[in-house]
Enzyme design. Sequence first.
Site, PDB file in Angstrom:
ATOM      1  N   HIS A  98       0.961  -0.986   0.453  1.00  0.00           N
ATOM      2  CA  HIS A  98      -0.230  -0.222  -0.096  1.00  0.00           C
ATOM      3  C   HIS A  98       0.810   1.958   0.445  1.00  0.00           C
ATOM      4  O   HIS A  98       1.887   1.581   1.067  1.00  0.00           O
ATOM      5  CB  HIS A  98      -0.804  -0.058   1.450  1.00  0.00           C
ATOM      6  CG  HIS A  98      -2.158   1.150   1.254  1.00  0.00           C
ATOM      7  ND1 HIS A  98      -3.432   0.779   1.568  1.00  0.00           N
ATOM      8  CD2 HIS A  98      -2.003   2.374   1.558  1.00  0.00           C
ATOM      9  CE1 HIS A  98      -3.803   1.771   1.579  1.00  0.00           C
ATOM     10  NE2 HIS A  98      -2.634   2.717   1.565  1.00  0.00           N
ATOM     11  N   HIS A 100       3.355   4.363   0.171  1.00  0.00           N
ATOM     12  CA  HIS A 100       3.584   5.069   1.742  1.00  0.00           C
ATOM     13  C   HIS A 100       4.538   5.803   1.963  1.00  0.00           C
ATOM     14  O   HIS A 100       5.515   4.846   1.126  1.00  0.00           O
ATOM     15  CB  HIS A 100       3.271   4.389   3.308  1.00  0.00           C
ATOM     16  CG  HIS A 100       4.851   3.083   3.121  1.00  0.00           C
ATOM     17  ND1 HIS A 100       3.953   1.342   2.138  1.00  0.00           N
ATOM     18  CD2 HIS A 100       5.630   2.426   3.463  1.00  0.00           C
ATOM     19  CE1 HIS A 100       5.349   1.239   2.707  1.00  0.00           C
ATOM     20  NE2 HIS A 100       5.517   1.456   3.554  1.00  0.00           N
TER      21      HIS A 100
END
Length: 114
Positions: A98, A100
Amino acid sequence: MAECLFCMIVAGKIPATLVHTDDEVVAFRDINPQAPVHVLVVPRAHYANVGEVAAADPALVGALVSAAKSIAAAEGHEGSGYRLIFNTGADAGQTVFHAHLHLLAGTGLRMTMA
């Protein structure tokens, strides 16, 4: 994505020490800090990596960086300096897929290349 660790943190299903939230971004302290200040800044929407974010929503990359700048200032490191890192892909050290941004700040941040 239901099984994504950061999606679950964003949804409040897994606890985290939040330091910033807004409509687009959530930021929380890393559970394995690599510097005195180590905060992960993630988009609320799921993208596997920053390249996907940049392709789909370039302004969101700016929102991640802007949030990191605000957090660095709130932590007292805007003037002394801080580091922003996006790891993209397993070979670059990305372990949660994800997108980041790592915000690192504090004493002793040096760049060494192997």
